[in-house]
Design an enzyme around this catalytic site. Structure first.
Site, PDB file in Angstrom:
ATOM      1  N   ASP A  36      -5.008  -7.528 -11.556  1.00 18.42           N
ATOM      2  CA  ASP A  36      -5.366  -9.209 -10.465  1.00 18.42           C
ATOM      3  C   ASP A  36      -6.128  -8.035  -9.884  1.00 18.42           C
ATOM      4  O   ASP A  36      -7.524  -8.828  -9.689  1.00 18.42           O
ATOM      5  CB  ASP A  36      -4.208  -9.663 -10.601  1.00 18.42           C
ATOM      6  CG  ASP A  36      -3.513  -9.162  -9.334  1.00 18.42           C
ATOM      7  OD1 ASP A  36      -2.879  -7.539  -9.202  1.00 18.42           O
ATOM      8  OD2 ASP A  36      -2.443  -9.506  -8.450  1.00 18.42           O
ATOM      9  N   GLY A 121      12.399  -7.837  -2.384  1.00 18.33           N
ATOM     10  CA  GLY A 121      11.593  -6.758  -2.738  1.00 18.33           C
ATOM     11  C   GLY A 121      11.759  -6.117  -4.282  1.00 18.33           C
ATOM     12  O   GLY A 121      11.512  -4.653  -4.244  1.00 18.33           O
ATOM     13  N   SER A 126       9.301 -11.959  -3.572  1.00 15.10           N
ATOM     14  CA  SER A 126       9.638 -12.762  -2.608  1.00 15.10           C
ATOM     15  C   SER A 126       8.637 -12.813  -1.250  1.00 15.10           C
ATOM     16  O   SER A 126       8.954 -13.829  -0.469  1.00 15.10           O
ATOM     17  CB  SER A 126      10.877 -11.552  -1.976  1.00 15.10           C
ATOM     18  OG  SER A 126      10.502 -10.141  -1.806  1.00 15.10           O
ATOM     19  N   ASP A 171       0.219 -13.518  -7.526  1.00 12.80           N
ATOM     20  CA  ASP A 171       2.266 -13.709  -6.142  1.00 12.80           C
ATOM     21  C   ASP A 171       1.166 -15.493  -6.135  1.00 12.80           C
ATOM     22  O   ASP A 171       2.111 -16.033  -6.258  1.00 12.80           O
ATOM     23  CB  ASP A 171       2.513 -13.055  -5.785  1.00 12.80           C
ATOM     24  CG  ASP A 171       2.396 -11.434  -6.653  1.00 12.80           C
ATOM     25  OD1 ASP A 171       2.063 -11.120  -7.967  1.00 12.80           O
ATOM     26  OD2 ASP A 171       2.744 -10.737  -5.467  1.00 12.80           O
ATOM     27  N   TYR A 220       0.731   2.414  -4.441  1.00 11.70           N
ATOM     28  CA  TYR A 220       0.420   0.829  -5.185  1.00 11.70           C
ATOM     29  C   TYR A 220      -1.037   0.604  -4.356  1.00 11.70           C
ATOM     30  O   TYR A 220      -2.632   0.713  -4.533  1.00 11.70           O
ATOM     31  CB  TYR A 220       0.383  -0.436  -4.233  1.00 11.70           C
ATOM     32  CG  TYR A 220       0.146  -1.836  -4.682  1.00 11.70           C
ATOM     33  CD1 TYR A 220       0.262  -2.376  -5.729  1.00 11.70           C
ATOM     34  CD2 TYR A 220      -1.197  -2.043  -4.331  1.00 11.70           C
ATOM     35  CE1 TYR A 220      -0.244  -3.990  -6.318  1.00 11.70           C
ATOM     36  CE2 TYR A 220      -1.669  -3.697  -4.442  1.00 11.70           C
ATOM     37  CZ  TYR A 220      -1.389  -4.022  -5.477  1.00 11.70           C
ATOM     38  OH  TYR A 220      -1.654  -5.388  -6.357  1.00 11.70           O
TER      39      TYR A 220
HETATM   40  C1  GLA Z   1       2.258  -6.597  -6.875  1.00  9.43           C
HETATM   41  C2  GLA Z   1       1.011  -6.635  -5.949  1.00  9.43           C
HETATM   42  C3  GLA Z   1       0.669  -8.224  -7.408  1.00  9.43           C
HETATM   43  C4  GLA Z   1       0.184  -7.342  -8.421  1.00  9.43           C
HETATM   44  C5  GLA Z   1       1.180  -6.846  -8.811  1.00  9.43           C
HETATM   45  C6  GLA Z   1       1.260  -5.733  -9.984  1.00  9.43           C
HETATM   46  O1  GLA Z   1       3.488  -8.086  -7.642  1.00  9.43           O
HETATM   47  O2  GLA Z   1       1.208  -8.534  -5.057  1.00  9.43           O
HETATM   48  O3  GLA Z   1      -0.670  -9.156  -7.095  1.00  9.43           O
HETATM   49  O4  GLA Z   1      -0.635  -6.386  -8.530  1.00  9.43           O
HETATM   50  O5  GLA Z   1       2.232  -5.805  -7.769  1.00  9.43           O
HETATM   51  O6  GLA Z   1       0.250  -6.909 -11.120  1.00  9.43           O
END
Ligand code: GLA
Length: 390
Positions: A36, A121, A126, A171, A220
């Site tokens: 994304d 989490g 969530s 999300d 991340y």
């Molecule tokens: C988390 C982030 C999303 C996406 C996913 C991995 O959930 O909130 O935006 O990047 O990781 O696909």
């Protein structure tokens, strides 16, 4: 409105005017992981596990937010600035409420209760659901009109600022705009959404490893930076592009040549490029109920997330392997950001119970841990035509 939440609300905040309430679903991403924020494609579905927010206006200009999951209450007054000493869920909750209220003529105080039956989490969004619930109730009580795409962007920015995670937009769009019985094919560049029906005889099962590794946040951010660096390397090689979305499979060897086949940037890029293709193929597999194909795509996605993107972990790998060997398994892979959390599984409907039993037992044998399973249904987001504001 959840009757339990309503009773708890009255216990905590007392009798008075009838509160309003919203149940915001979590989401499970079927495929399209870490694409994304590279302007790519994702295929999530909103599921029937919720964050419930119940709220009522107050006479003064103060806000109380009570979280049942955290067993704590946060209070603040709207005329003061947000305290820089705040952190965690309290900082996020206050940040979201203030963001939604920005520019509103009249800002009323509120009592708010947050309850949930969504694992916190665990990669089921969530945190976006928490923010969306607080945001919707705040907007409702303050008569602020929200447009879905703007609201999704606002929630995403609040997450960047108050959680400190530069998440993508999947999300938020999924929990706002998904449709029942379908997965949402989201083009994260144009924000166009196509609703793809999920075959009725496949059940959707989420397996929770019970593990949350706290390096998830920093890893991340690293992945985002590495993807941005891969884009830069392409630019230096003379290719015009704005994100990894613009890299085709045929372009991959260009980066391999500049950066080397062992380079982390090449590996991250190869995951994103191949994962975008898998999303498109998965849509086709859903449309034709092709079990073999969806199974293969989930397996490749999981392996790519392990080998090229390096976001799986021992527990996720063991859970997915146990699922692959379990009766009735159609497809299984990790879901969400990684480093613990949940897996997503398609299972033949009449074998769901045996599947869950065998997978949990295989997982426990290999890890010594106890996982959990939730069978879920794909439902509508709160701002889709079948939304749930009551
Ligand atoms: C988390 C982030 C999303 C996406 C996913 C991995 O959930 O909130 O935006 O990047 O990781 O696909």
């Amino acid at each position: 409105m959840s009757a339990v939440s309503l009773d708890r609300f009255r216990e905590i905040f007392g009798q008075g005017k009838e509160p309003v309430s919203i149940s915001v679903p979590g989401r499970v991403n079927l495929i399209g992981e870490h694409t994304d924020y590279n302007d790519g494609f994702v295929l999530p579905a909103a599921v029937n596990r919720y964050i419930h927010v119940t709220g009522r206006a107050r006479m003064d200009r103060c806000v109380a937010v009570h979280s049942i999951a955290f067993g704590e209450q946060h209070q603040f007054c709207l005329e003061n600035e947000i305290s820089p000493l705040l952190s965690g869920w309290k900082y996020f909750a206050e940040g979201v409420i203030r963001t939604v209220l920005t520019g509103a003529d009249k800002q009323v105080g509120m009592d708010l209760l947050v309850d949930n039956d969504l694992p916190v989490g665990g990669g089921l969004s969530s945190s976006a659901a928490f923010a969306a619930g607080l945001g919707m109730i705040t907007a409702g009580l303050n008569r602020i009109e929200l447009q879905p795409l703007e609201f999704a962007g606002l929630l995403q920015k609040a997450e960047h600022k108050y959680v400190g995670v530069e998440c993508g937009i999947m999300d938020q769009l999924s929990i706002l705009l998904s449709r029942r019985g379908s997965a949402s094919l989201i083009d994260c560049r144009s924000l166009q959404i196509d609703h793809i029906p999920i075959p009725a005889d496949w059940s959707l099962v989420i397996m929770d490893t019970g593990v949350r590794h706290n390096l998830a946040f920093s890893e991340y951010s690293d992945r985002r930076l590495q993807c941005a660096r891969a884009v830069e390397l392409y630019r230096q090689s003379g290719k015009e592009l704005t994100s990894l979305r613009d890299v085709s499979a045929g372009d991959l060897d260009r980066l391999e040549k500049i950066a080397g086949s062992n380079s982390v940037f090449f590996h991250r890029c190869r995951h994103v490029v191949s994962e975008n293709l898998r999303v498109t193929e998965a849509v086709q597999a859903l449309r034709t109920s092709d079990e073999k194909q969806i199974g293969q795509l989930f397996r490749e996605s999981h392996r790519s997330l392990g080998n090229d993107f390096e976001v799986t972990c021992h527990e996720l790998d063991r859970m997915v392997e146990a699922a692959w060997h379990a009766p009735g398994c159609i497809a299984a892979r990790m879901t969400g950001g990684g480093f613990g959390g949940c897996t997503v599984n398609f299972v033949k409907k009449d074998t769901t119970e045996q599947f869950i039993k065998a997978t949990l037992s295989g997982y426990s044998k290999k890890t010594g841990r106890t996982g959990t399973a939730i069978q879920v249904s794909s439902i509508s987001g709160i701002m889709s035509c079948e939304g749930r504001l009551q």
